[in-house]
Scaffold this motif. Structure first.
Motif, PDB file in Angstrom:
ATOM      1  N   TRP A  17       6.196   9.526   3.872  1.00 18.48           N
ATOM      2  CA  TRP A  17       5.503   8.711   2.887  1.00 18.48           C
ATOM      3  C   TRP A  17       5.685   7.252   3.268  1.00 18.48           C
ATOM      4  N   ILE A  18       4.877   6.386   2.662  1.00 20.41           N
ATOM      5  CA  ILE A  18       4.955   4.951   2.928  1.00 20.41           C
ATOM      6  C   ILE A  18       5.331   4.242   1.634  1.00 20.41           C
ATOM      7  N   SER A  19       6.318   3.363   1.745  1.00 20.34           N
ATOM      8  CA  SER A  19       6.752   2.567   0.609  1.00 20.34           C
ATOM      9  C   SER A  19       7.200   1.199   1.113  1.00 20.34           C
ATOM     10  N   ASP A  20       6.771   0.132   0.460  1.00 22.22           N
ATOM     11  CA  ASP A  20       7.150  -1.240   0.835  1.00 22.22           C
ATOM     12  C   ASP A  20       6.890  -1.509   2.319  1.00 22.22           C
ATOM     13  N   GLN A  21       5.738  -1.065   2.799  1.00 22.93           N
ATOM     14  CA  GLN A  21       5.308  -1.291   4.188  1.00 22.93           C
ATOM     15  C   GLN A  21       6.214  -0.633   5.232  1.00 22.93           C
ATOM     16  N   ILE A  22       6.973   0.364   4.824  1.00 23.75           N
ATOM     17  CA  ILE A  22       7.801   1.149   5.747  1.00 23.75           C
ATOM     18  C   ILE A  22       7.398   2.605   5.613  1.00 23.75           C
ATOM     19  N   LEU A  23       7.258   3.286   6.746  1.00 23.09           N
ATOM     20  CA  LEU A  23       6.990   4.721   6.728  1.00 23.09           C
ATOM     21  C   LEU A  23       8.328   5.445   6.732  1.00 23.09           C
ATOM     22  N   PHE A  24       8.561   6.223   5.710  1.00 23.16           N
ATOM     23  CA  PHE A  24       9.787   7.023   5.599  1.00 23.16           C
ATOM     24  C   PHE A  24       9.481   8.418   6.129  1.00 23.16           C
ATOM     25  N   PHE A  25      10.304   8.868   7.059  1.00 20.27           N
ATOM     26  CA  PHE A  25      10.086  10.133   7.745  1.00 20.27           C
ATOM     27  C   PHE A  25      11.375  10.936   7.646  1.00 20.27           C
ATOM     28  N   GLU A  26      11.302  12.103   7.008  1.00 21.02           N
ATOM     29  CA  GLU A  26      12.511  12.910   6.793  1.00 21.02           C
ATOM     30  C   GLU A  26      12.300  14.325   7.340  1.00 21.02           C
TER      31      GLU A  26
ATOM     32  N   MET B 144       0.842  -1.182   0.000  1.00 21.77           N
ATOM     33  CA  MET B 144       0.000   0.000   0.000  1.00 21.77           C
ATOM     34  C   MET B 144       0.888   1.246   0.000  1.00 21.77           C
ATOM     35  N   GLU B 145       0.731   2.098  -0.965  1.00 26.18           N
ATOM     36  CA  GLU B 145       1.543   3.305  -1.095  1.00 26.18           C
ATOM     37  C   GLU B 145       0.675   4.528  -0.791  1.00 26.18           C
ATOM     38  N   HIS B 146       1.251   5.501  -0.153  1.00 27.90           N
ATOM     39  CA  HIS B 146       0.560   6.749   0.153  1.00 27.90           C
ATOM     40  C   HIS B 146       1.264   7.898  -0.537  1.00 27.90           C
ATOM     41  N   GLU B 147       0.523   8.965  -0.722  1.00 23.33           N
ATOM     42  CA  GLU B 147       1.108  10.194  -1.225  1.00 23.33           C
ATOM     43  C   GLU B 147       2.077  10.758  -0.191  1.00 23.33           C
ATOM     44  N   LEU B 148       2.881  11.669  -0.622  1.00 26.43           N
ATOM     45  CA  LEU B 148       3.787  12.378   0.266  1.00 26.43           C
ATOM     46  C   LEU B 148       2.972  13.338   1.129  1.00 26.43           C
ATOM     47  N   PHE B 149       3.258  13.359   2.437  1.00 22.06           N
ATOM     48  CA  PHE B 149       2.653  14.327   3.350  1.00 22.06           C
ATOM     49  C   PHE B 149       3.773  15.212   3.863  1.00 22.06           C
ATOM     50  N   GLU B 150       3.494  16.502   3.967  1.00 17.90           N
ATOM     51  CA  GLU B 150       4.519  17.437   4.407  1.00 17.90           C
ATOM     52  C   GLU B 150       3.909  18.443   5.370  1.00 17.90           C
ATOM     53  N   ASN B 151       4.620  18.711   6.470  1.00 17.16           N
ATOM     54  CA  ASN B 151       4.241  19.802   7.365  1.00 17.16           C
ATOM     55  C   ASN B 151       5.445  20.726   7.520  1.00 17.16           C
TER      56      ASN B 151
ATOM     57  N   LEU C 139      17.405   0.089   6.826  1.00 17.29           N
ATOM     58  CA  LEU C 139      16.262  -0.612   6.233  1.00 17.29           C
ATOM     59  C   LEU C 139      16.289  -2.102   6.560  1.00 17.29           C
ATOM     60  N   GLU C 140      17.481  -2.694   6.631  1.00 17.28           N
ATOM     61  CA  GLU C 140      17.591  -4.107   7.020  1.00 17.28           C
ATOM     62  C   GLU C 140      17.055  -4.315   8.434  1.00 17.28           C
ATOM     63  N   PHE C 141      17.387  -3.406   9.334  1.00 17.55           N
ATOM     64  CA  PHE C 141      16.863  -3.487  10.701  1.00 17.55           C
ATOM     65  C   PHE C 141      15.336  -3.469  10.692  1.00 17.55           C
ATOM     66  N   LEU C 142      14.744  -2.586   9.902  1.00 20.39           N
ATOM     67  CA  LEU C 142      13.282  -2.469   9.859  1.00 20.39           C
ATOM     68  C   LEU C 142      12.630  -3.664   9.210  1.00 20.39           C
ATOM     69  N   SER C 143      13.327  -4.366   8.325  1.00 19.78           N
ATOM     70  CA  SER C 143      12.725  -5.505   7.634  1.00 19.78           C
ATOM     71  C   SER C 143      12.295  -6.599   8.615  1.00 19.78           C
ATOM     72  N   ASN C 144      12.879  -6.610   9.800  1.00 16.83           N
ATOM     73  CA  ASN C 144      12.473  -7.570  10.817  1.00 16.83           C
ATOM     74  C   ASN C 144      11.111  -7.253  11.415  1.00 16.83           C
ATOM     75  N   TYR C 145      10.580  -6.082  11.137  1.00 15.70           N
ATOM     76  CA  TYR C 145       9.337  -5.630  11.772  1.00 15.70           C
ATOM     77  C   TYR C 145       8.220  -5.349  10.784  1.00 15.70           C
ATOM     78  N   SER C 146       8.452  -5.534   9.478  1.00  9.67           N
ATOM     79  CA  SER C 146       7.383  -5.226   8.514  1.00  9.67           C
ATOM     80  C   SER C 146       6.495  -6.402   8.230  1.00  9.67           C
TER      81      SER C 146
ATOM     82  N   SER D 111      -0.088   0.364  11.870  1.00  9.80           N
ATOM     83  CA  SER D 111       1.248   0.442  12.471  1.00  9.80           C
ATOM     84  C   SER D 111       2.311   0.062  11.448  1.00  9.80           C
ATOM     85  N   TYR D 112       3.419   0.808  11.442  1.00  8.93           N
ATOM     86  CA  TYR D 112       4.513   0.573  10.495  1.00  8.93           C
ATOM     87  C   TYR D 112       5.867   0.624  11.199  1.00  8.93           C
ATOM     88  N   PRO D 113       6.866  -0.053  10.641  1.00 14.10           N
ATOM     89  CA  PRO D 113       8.249   0.269  11.011  1.00 14.10           C
ATOM     90  C   PRO D 113       8.571   1.621  10.375  1.00 14.10           C
ATOM     91  N   ILE D 114       9.387   2.417  11.073  1.00 14.35           N
ATOM     92  CA  ILE D 114       9.652   3.773  10.605  1.00 14.35           C
ATOM     93  C   ILE D 114      11.144   3.996  10.373  1.00 14.35           C
TER      94      ILE D 114
END
Length: 125
Positions: free
Chosen positions: A14-23, A1-8, A118-125, A50-53
């Protein structure tokens, strides 16, 4: 499931490959009010899933203790695990402080390599 980019004002995510990317944005300063806004926006964006972040904290210029404490506790809502991407010595010290002193409620580790983070997070997705 992919989401659009959100910005504040403080970050984009954004979410990609079941991981939430936060920058975090460049030279951002995080206080308690900013931390509360960031967490509220992220939770709403996740739509109760819930996602790995993957959290790129390289843009943070400063973060105060109340913000760190808030993010370590309330900031863990709807997270499975968090990997922090760091590159500056000061930021490494801040992230180490966050992970060891503020004691986040989910597995959290610091990395200076995207692949390892990302390898660390792969254990939680």
């Amino acid at each position: 499931m992919e989401h659009e980019l959100f910005e504040n004002k403080f970050a984009k995510f954004w979410i990609s490959d079941q991981i939430l990317f936060f920058e975090y944005k460049q030279d951002v300063v995080i206080d308690l009010a900013a931390a509360q806004c960031i967490v509220a926006d992220r939770i709403q964006f996740q739509n109760e899933i819930s996602y790995p972040i993957f959290c790129d904290v390289r843009g943070i210029k400063n973060i105060d203790k109340t913000a760190r404490d808030y993010l370590a506790q309330s900031g863990s809502v709807l997270t499975k695990a968090v990997s922090f991407l760091v590159d500056k010595r000061v930021l490494k010290a801040m992230t180490t402080f966050y992970v060891t002193i503020s004691k986040p409620t989910v597995p959290s580790q610091m990395f200076d390599d995207t692949t390892k983070a990302l390898e660390f997070l792969s254990n939680y997705s």
